[in-house]
Scaffold this motif. Structure first.
Motif, short mmCIF file in Angstrom:
data_model
loop_
_atom_site.label_atom_id
_atom_site.label_comp_id
_atom_site.label_asym_id
_atom_site.label_seq_id
_atom_site.Cartn_x
_atom_site.Cartn_y
_atom_site.Cartn_z
N ALA A 72 54.84 -15.76 25.15
CA ALA A 72 55.64 -15.11 24.11
C ALA A 72 57.11 -15.10 24.48
O ALA A 72 57.99 -15.29 23.62
CB ALA A 72 55.13 -13.70 23.87
N TYR A 73 57.40 -14.87 25.75
CA TYR A 73 58.79 -14.86 26.20
C TYR A 73 59.45 -16.22 25.94
O TYR A 73 60.56 -16.30 25.40
CB TYR A 73 58.85 -14.52 27.70
N MET A 74 58.78 -17.28 26.31
CA MET A 74 59.34 -18.61 26.13
C MET A 74 59.44 -18.97 24.65
O MET A 74 60.38 -19.65 24.24
CB MET A 74 58.50 -19.64 26.88
N GLY A 93 52.62 -24.85 23.37
CA GLY A 93 51.56 -23.84 23.38
C GLY A 93 52.05 -22.42 23.55
O GLY A 93 51.29 -21.56 24.03
N TYR A 94 53.29 -22.13 23.14
CA TYR A 94 53.82 -20.77 23.22
C TYR A 94 53.49 -20.01 21.93
O TYR A 94 53.03 -20.60 20.95
CB TYR A 94 55.33 -20.80 23.46
N ASP A 95 53.71 -18.70 21.93
CA ASP A 95 53.26 -17.86 20.82
C ASP A 95 54.36 -17.00 20.23
O ASP A 95 55.10 -16.33 20.95
CB ASP A 95 52.13 -16.92 21.29
N LEU A 96 54.43 -17.02 18.91
CA LEU A 96 55.32 -16.14 18.16
C LEU A 96 54.52 -15.01 17.53
O LEU A 96 53.36 -15.19 17.14
CB LEU A 96 56.04 -16.92 17.06
N LEU A 97 55.17 -13.87 17.36
CA LEU A 97 54.53 -12.74 16.69
C LEU A 97 54.08 -13.13 15.29
O LEU A 97 52.99 -12.76 14.86
CB LEU A 97 55.51 -11.56 16.62
N THR A 98 54.90 -13.87 14.59
CA THR A 98 54.56 -14.28 13.23
C THR A 98 53.33 -15.17 13.19
O THR A 98 52.61 -15.20 12.18
CB THR A 98 55.76 -15.00 12.58
#
Length: 291
Positions: free
Chosen positions: A32-34, A74-79
């Motif tokens: 999430a940070y990245m 493969g990173y993650d956004l809140l949306t």
């Protein structure tokens, strides 16, 4: 170009949501940070290009590069997890609970904010030569964005709050479509094209994205924007997060799941006619009755 059928796509979405819920705290925060850092660096790039060229459309065309990079890695956004995590719960995957969904959302929020805030500090240093001079043209523009998207809504009261919420809804309708687009194709060009289109649309239309705003508003505050942290939270971030949740889950996740994951019954078929016998009367008359 490879293409994943919608029915298979929904299975992939549910699988992804399940994997994110069971991901370790460390990995969830790091990814999430990245994601927050890459997306907001692209936002800084887009604003810079818009200011330098005088054309906001240029910024909208270029902004999706950050979104594409973070999802390819493969990173993650809140949306994105607003859509994926609930689908695993809705599908009743073993061990998936509402608490697990909320845990995932909370960790991704913290990670995204940390990444966005890091980029906000770094870019503020760039725009002011280490806070030794007044902000350059891009820095001034960022400060005005923060003012317009907080105090500008507040001036209209309840109508402004409604507009802010709806812009959040529309934003994640498009952004979550981009998240789904990352799974529509199996090759990199296909994924990039599928992600590019809805992300460009949301940015060009000025919709409200909670993670992008985690960069825009802290940067605006550091560069002299005339609004407060409370203005940012009440008149942007909180309503935007809620709007993003409603828009992505309702118009993308639930719709795809309802029509491709849990399809309605197929149309009924007419039972085959029983072959006529001599007792049924003339063959031609029986055929006419069947027709």
């Amino acid at each position: 170009m490879s293409y994943v059928k919608p029915s298979d796509l929904v299975t992939s979405l549910v699988d992804a949501g399940e994997a994110k819920i069971f991901m370790s705290t460390r990995d969830t925060l790091l990814r999430a940070y990245m994601a927050g850092a890459l997306l907001t660096l692209a936002a800084a790039f887009a604003v810079s290009m818009s200011v330098q060229t005088g054309s906001p459309l240029i910024g909208a065309l270029l902004f999706p590069v950050g979104f594409i990079m973070l999802y390819l890695l493969g990173y993650d956004l809140l949306t994105g997890v607003f859509v994926l995590a609930p689908l695993a719960w809705l599908d009743r995957r073993p061990g998936v609970t509402g608490r697990g969904v909320l845990r995932n959302w909370g960790l991704v929020f913290l990670g995204n904010f940390g990444g966005a805030l890091t980029v906000a500090v770094l870019m503020s240093i760039v725009f002011t030569y280490g806070f030794s001079t007044e902000p350059d043209a891009v820095g001034v523009a960022l400060g005005h964005i923060g003012e317009g998207r907080t105090l500008g809504y507040a001036e209209h009261g309840a109508a402004g709050m409604l507009t802010l919420f709806v812009r959040g809804v529309l934003c994640n309708w498009m952004v979550s479509t981009g998240v789904v687009g990352a799974m529509v194709a199996k090759d990199v060009p296909g994924k990039a094209i599928a992600m590019w289109m809805p992300i460009m649309l949301f940015f060009a239309m000025g919709f409200e994205h909670s993670v992008v705003n985690m960069f825009l508003f802290p940067t605006g505050l550091m560069l002299g924007g005339q609004f407060t942290v409370m203005d940012y939270l009440v008149w942007n971030e909180i309503p935007t997060v809620l709007g993003n949740l409603v828009g992505g889950l309702t118009f993308t996740g639930l719709v795809l799941y309802a029509t491709h994951g849990r399809t309605g019954p197929r149309r009924g078929t007419v039972a085959p006619a029983v072959p006529p016998t001599a007792a049924d009367g003339p063959l031609d008359e029986t055929r006419e009755q069947l027709v």
